[in-house]
Motif scaffolding. Structure first.
Motif, PDB file in Angstrom:
ATOM      1  N   ALA A 199       0.941  -4.381  -4.896  1.00 59.84           N
ATOM      2  CA  ALA A 199       2.012  -3.856  -4.018  1.00 59.84           C
ATOM      3  C   ALA A 199       3.094  -4.898  -3.710  1.00 59.84           C
ATOM      4  O   ALA A 199       3.310  -5.252  -2.550  1.00 59.84           O
ATOM      5  N   GLY A 208      -3.381  -1.743  -5.537  1.00 58.92           N
ATOM      6  CA  GLY A 208      -2.796  -2.776  -6.378  1.00 58.92           C
ATOM      7  C   GLY A 208      -2.135  -3.859  -5.549  1.00 58.92           C
ATOM      8  O   GLY A 208      -2.273  -3.907  -4.317  1.00 58.92           O
ATOM      9  N   ASP A 262       6.129  -4.643  -3.518  1.00 58.44           N
ATOM     10  CA  ASP A 262       7.218  -4.164  -2.641  1.00 58.44           C
ATOM     11  C   ASP A 262       7.015  -4.585  -1.188  1.00 58.44           C
ATOM     12  O   ASP A 262       7.974  -4.721  -0.429  1.00 58.44           O
TER      13      ASP A 262
HETATM   14  P1  ATP Z   1      -0.766  -1.707  -9.542  1.00 59.10           P
HETATM   15  O1  ATP Z   1      -0.999  -3.130  -9.089  1.00 59.10           O
HETATM   16  O2  ATP Z   1      -2.009  -0.869  -9.537  1.00 59.10           O
HETATM   17  O3  ATP Z   1       0.016  -1.614 -10.803  1.00 59.10           O
HETATM   18  P2  ATP Z   1       1.001  -1.402  -7.272  1.00 59.10           P
HETATM   19  O4  ATP Z   1       1.063  -2.868  -7.118  1.00 59.10           O
HETATM   20  O5  ATP Z   1       2.274  -0.652  -7.261  1.00 59.10           O
HETATM   21  O6  ATP Z   1       0.123  -0.958  -8.482  1.00 59.10           O
HETATM   22  P3  ATP Z   1      -0.546   0.485  -5.827  1.00 59.10           P
HETATM   23  O7  ATP Z   1      -1.899   0.163  -5.403  1.00 59.10           O
HETATM   24  O8  ATP Z   1      -0.394   1.463  -6.937  1.00 59.10           O
HETATM   25  O9  ATP Z   1       0.149  -0.895  -6.095  1.00 59.10           O
HETATM   26  O10 ATP Z   1       0.249   0.950  -4.581  1.00 59.10           O
HETATM   27  C1  ATP Z   1       1.387   1.767  -4.628  1.00 59.10           C
HETATM   28  C2  ATP Z   1       2.128   1.592  -3.333  1.00 59.10           C
HETATM   29  O11 ATP Z   1       1.315   1.937  -2.206  1.00 59.10           O
HETATM   30  C3  ATP Z   1       2.508   0.139  -3.089  1.00 59.10           C
HETATM   31  O12 ATP Z   1       3.685  -0.176  -3.758  1.00 59.10           O
HETATM   32  C4  ATP Z   1       2.602   0.071  -1.584  1.00 59.10           C
HETATM   33  O13 ATP Z   1       3.862   0.501  -1.138  1.00 59.10           O
HETATM   34  C5  ATP Z   1       1.523   1.052  -1.134  1.00 59.10           C
HETATM   35  N1  ATP Z   1       0.293   0.323  -0.812  1.00 59.10           N
HETATM   36  C6  ATP Z   1      -0.709  -0.064  -1.634  1.00 59.10           C
HETATM   37  N2  ATP Z   1      -1.650  -0.735  -0.988  1.00 59.10           N
HETATM   38  C7  ATP Z   1      -1.266  -0.802   0.296  1.00 59.10           C
HETATM   39  C8  ATP Z   1      -1.816  -1.394   1.489  1.00 59.10           C
HETATM   40  N3  ATP Z   1      -2.967  -2.066   1.498  1.00 59.10           N
HETATM   41  N4  ATP Z   1      -1.122  -1.263   2.630  1.00 59.10           N
HETATM   42  C9  ATP Z   1       0.034  -0.602   2.681  1.00 59.10           C
HETATM   43  N5  ATP Z   1       0.606  -0.019   1.596  1.00 59.10           N
HETATM   44  C10 ATP Z   1      -0.020  -0.125   0.420  1.00 59.10           C
END
Ligand code: ATP
Length: 357
Positions: A286, A284, A288
């Motif tokens: 992310a 996603g 954060d």
């Molecule tokens: P969504 O957009 O699907 O609602 P999200 O933005 O929280 O979810 P996720 O893909 O679920 O993103 O990722 C969860 C966590 O994993 C992120 O908040 C981040 O800390 C970590 N993460 C995701 N993608 C990456 C990446 N490419 N590199 C480093 N950390 C990542």
């Protein structure tokens, strides 16, 4: 000189950083190769645009993609904490998948050499699967509605749609891909014990199509026990086909087994090549870590590698995969999700340097 014309949609959160990484790597590959050129046209679609214009993409967005002469689309993650998820999803990604008939979602789920996955004692040879997920209908067909809203007899209905032609073509694509990529077997994942109409229909089509591919090993697994098998016996799974919802869930599990969401790529494919296919990391937006130059760019770069494979640049795609694997295996440069301290740009530069060796 071959020109590959790509639409890029950096979209949200860490999207601009990881899409830029993919572009840098493709440019490095072109420099080394000398016989290929990548041209990019960027679109500012996504949640930021929605907050400004109340639309994720312009009304003629799909037409822009179909009439632009694109060989492929590189899409970043879509979504923002400021916009409801169903708005971002139905405003961009799902209409693209449906209207560009990208009914195959291909997702490699691999533990790369050099990565410590969460499963103790498992090696890269054990975790090496490909998921072929139906991508345009099924549980995400959007058919349904809510009735008597706000009353105590309010009702919500959402239908699951399986079309024979789409299901058949998905399976044929999977069997053909298995044959052309040296894989051995396909597992059919459904829930036909409790869903006796649509899932049994799916199983029947799997058997019919599978009969044309006697040399490919075939088996069946209920989705709940598939989740267990992926963790307990991942080495027994080569490739699998699954519906939209089941594939979505199982590939997130697969991404976790691969050690980081930053290592999970995907391709949304229109096998007939009538419309451009779309390549996107599974992760996603992310927020954060957005804008901090710490996101792992590999899922996005690996998605570009799937694009190269799909447009027929087999040698370049192998070269790029080797470069990704070497950088990850050597453990010298790695982003924080893999336990390192390097930036997105440093990891990207390491892959470019590996290509230039
Ligand atoms: P969504 O957009 O699907 O609602 P999200 O933005 O929280 O979810 P996720 O893909 O679920 O993103 O990722 C969860 C966590 O994993 C992120 O908040 C981040 O800390 C970590 N993460 C995701 N993608 C990456 C990446 N490419 N590199 C480093 N950390 C990542």
């Amino acid at each position: 000189m071959r020109n590959i014309h790509l639409a890029t949609v950096p979209a949200d959160g860490i999207g601009p950083e990881v899409i830029e990484a993919s572009q840098r790597v493709l440019k490095a590959l072109a420099e080394v190769d000398g016989g290929i050129k990548f041209e990019f046209r960027e679109f500012d679609w996504g949640a930021q645009r929605y907050l400004r214009d109340k639309e994720m993409m312009p009304a003629d967005g799909i037409r822009q993609l179909t009439s632009g002469g694109f060989d492929g689309i590189l899409l970043g993650p879509v979504g923002s904490p400021k916009v409801p998820d169903h708005v971002t999803l139905w405003g961009l990604l799902l209409p693209i998948r449906q209207q560009l008939q990208q009914y195959v979602n291909l997702r490699p789920l691999r533990l790369l050499p050099g990565v410590d996955g969460p499963l103790k004692g498992r090696t890269p040879a054990d975790i090496d699967m490909i998921c072929f997920r139906e991508n345009s209908e099924g549980e995400y067909s959007g058919v349904g509605g809510r009735l008597h809203q706000g009353t105590d007899h309010e009702v919500a209905v959402q239908s699951i749609v399986f079309t024979r032609s789409v299901t058949e073509r998905l399976m044929r694509f999977a069997f053909e891909w298995v044959g052309s990529h040296g894989r051995k077997g396909v597992t059919n994942v459904t829930k036909s014990n409790s869903m006796q109409h649509n899932m049994v229909f799916w199983d029947d089509i799997f058997k019919e199509v599978g009969a044309d591919y006697p040399s490919v090993k075939q088996d069946h697994q209920l989705v709940d026990s598939m989740a267990v098998r992926m963790v307990a016996q991942p080495q027994t799974i080569d490739t699998f086909v699954a519906s939209n919802l089941f594939g979505d869930i199982l590939t997130d599990l697969g991404a976790a087994l691969a050690g980081s969401l930053g290592l999970a790529p995907s391709a949304n494919i229109n096998p007939e090549r009538k419309f451009p296919s779309l390549f996107q990391a599974i992760h996603g937006s992310a927020f954060d870590i957005a804008g901090k130059n710490v996101a792992n760019p590999i899922a996005s770069i690996w998605s570009a590698q799937l694009m190269l494979d799909f447009v027929g640049e087999k040698e370049l795609s192998t070269r790029l995969m080797n470069a990704i694997e070497t950088v990850v295996r050597e453990r010298e440069v790695r982003t924080p999700d893999l336990g390192g301290k390097n930036t997105t740009q440093e990891m990207t530069a390491a892959i470019c340097a590996e290509l230039q060796k």
